[in-house]
Write an enzyme that holds these catalytic residues in place. Sequence first.
Site, mmCIF file in Angstrom:
data_model
loop_
_atom_site.group_PDB
_atom_site.id
_atom_site.type_symbol
_atom_site.label_atom_id
_atom_site.label_comp_id
_atom_site.label_asym_id
_atom_site.label_seq_id
_atom_site.Cartn_x
_atom_site.Cartn_y
_atom_site.Cartn_z
ATOM 1 N N CYS A 19 0.852 -1.186 0.000
ATOM 2 C CA CYS A 19 0.000 0.000 0.000
ATOM 3 C C CYS A 19 0.895 1.246 0.000
ATOM 4 O O CYS A 19 2.119 1.163 0.147
ATOM 5 C CB CYS A 19 -0.918 -0.002 1.222
ATOM 6 N N HIS A 79 3.912 1.979 11.451
ATOM 7 C CA HIS A 79 2.786 2.013 12.395
ATOM 8 C C HIS A 79 2.927 3.131 13.417
ATOM 9 O O HIS A 79 2.007 3.398 14.180
ATOM 10 C CB HIS A 79 2.689 0.682 13.134
ATOM 11 N N CYS A 101 3.007 6.139 8.674
ATOM 12 C CA CYS A 101 2.041 6.347 7.598
ATOM 13 C C CYS A 101 1.218 7.607 7.875
ATOM 14 O O CYS A 101 0.741 7.805 9.003
ATOM 15 C CB CYS A 101 1.121 5.137 7.497
ATOM 16 N N HIS A 129 -1.395 -4.075 18.873
ATOM 17 C CA HIS A 129 -0.824 -3.666 17.599
ATOM 18 C C HIS A 129 -0.035 -2.370 17.775
ATOM 19 O O HIS A 129 -0.435 -1.467 18.522
ATOM 20 C CB HIS A 129 -1.943 -3.463 16.572
ATOM 21 N N GLU A 131 0.367 0.201 15.934
ATOM 22 C CA GLU A 131 -0.369 1.427 15.608
ATOM 23 C C GLU A 131 -1.192 1.907 16.789
ATOM 24 O O GLU A 131 -1.204 3.103 17.114
ATOM 25 C CB GLU A 131 -1.286 1.186 14.406
ATOM 26 N N THR A 171 -6.528 1.789 11.518
ATOM 27 C CA THR A 171 -6.653 2.257 10.136
ATOM 28 C C THR A 171 -6.859 1.139 9.122
ATOM 29 O O THR A 171 -7.421 1.378 8.044
ATOM 30 C CB THR A 171 -5.426 3.085 9.726
ATOM 31 N N SER A 227 1.135 -10.252 9.985
ATOM 32 C CA SER A 227 0.471 -9.061 9.461
ATOM 33 C C SER A 227 -1.015 -9.116 9.818
ATOM 34 O O SER A 227 -1.766 -9.938 9.291
ATOM 35 C CB SER A 227 0.642 -8.987 7.938
ATOM 36 N N ASN A 229 -3.476 -7.129 9.085
ATOM 37 C CA ASN A 229 -4.421 -6.868 7.997
ATOM 38 C C ASN A 229 -4.527 -8.055 7.044
ATOM 39 O O ASN A 229 -5.591 -8.301 6.477
ATOM 40 C CB ASN A 229 -4.049 -5.581 7.250
ATOM 41 N N SER A 271 1.529 -5.269 3.239
ATOM 42 C CA SER A 271 2.992 -5.262 3.280
ATOM 43 C C SER A 271 3.589 -6.440 2.522
ATOM 44 O O SER A 271 4.713 -6.861 2.786
ATOM 45 C CB SER A 271 3.482 -5.271 4.737
#
Length: 306
Positions: A19, A79, A101, A129, A131, A171, A227, A229, A271
């Site tokens: 991304c 993150h 990000c 996480h 983030e 996010t 990961s 996501n 990623s």
Amino acid sequence: MADGVRKRKVSLAREVGFCFGVKRAINLTRQALEERGDAFIVGDLVHNRRVTDELEAKGLRKVDDLTSQSGGAMVVRAHGIPLAQMQAAQERGIDIVDATCPIVHRARDAARSLEERGCQVVIIGDRHHAEIIGILGSLSGPALVVETVEEVRQARAEHRLLRKVGVIFQTTRALEMCFGILHELLALCREVQVINTICRPVQARQEDALELARTVDLMLVVGSATSANTVELATLCRHYNPHTLRIQSADELRDEQFAWAEHIGIASGLSTPDELVDAVRERVATFAGPVVPEHRPEAPGDVAPA
């Protein structure tokens, strides 16, 4: 078709590979290493072993904390990190290469805005996480992090959920996995303010992958087991197509797992490098064996990580 052999079809989701935020973080890190020859990072830049191995080979050092560091350059992971850690680095004379990000920065700003309005900040996401840890570290007061409706109810029972709340999202969270929690908060709280911090390109990528999963025999989601996501995307795809596999690379894919499928869909985590996706596509597209739909197996689970 000659000899009754059926042709296998392979379809890629519209958006695969890195991304924007991951590409930006990798490019900033590469640039810093080219200019300085050496830098360090607390944690992993992104959740992909191949990427981190490449950067470490170029001079990126991974450290557990800042206590042994003085001077030099520190890359901030995509993150983000807690504000206190950023301030500690500056006090030690460390140059900071901020690869956080921009969407994560926006989520932090949203959380602070809600706090300034007098709301208890509620974050829908994984409290472990990086983030979320970074967002929590940017607030002056305690926030509530929840992943399930049950956690909301437990917080209410333990008087940890206040009457006026402001909600943001991790996010990369799938929006459809948040509706139940939002409904519960609306039922339990007097006032609920919501700022949608889910990355729109990520949301579009998820929706596209789910649409593909509905139409194929077998869905492959390429990405690391670490990961969040990627794992979440595989879980969502499996809801629409029980024949969904998450794999880290083409090397993990065995013939019997896909030889039966006439139409195979491929998506990826945020990623996951393009070359890993391309290798998976080539692996299934060039398989010489015939398609034998009657050998369709029971719906599989995740492939164990290598």
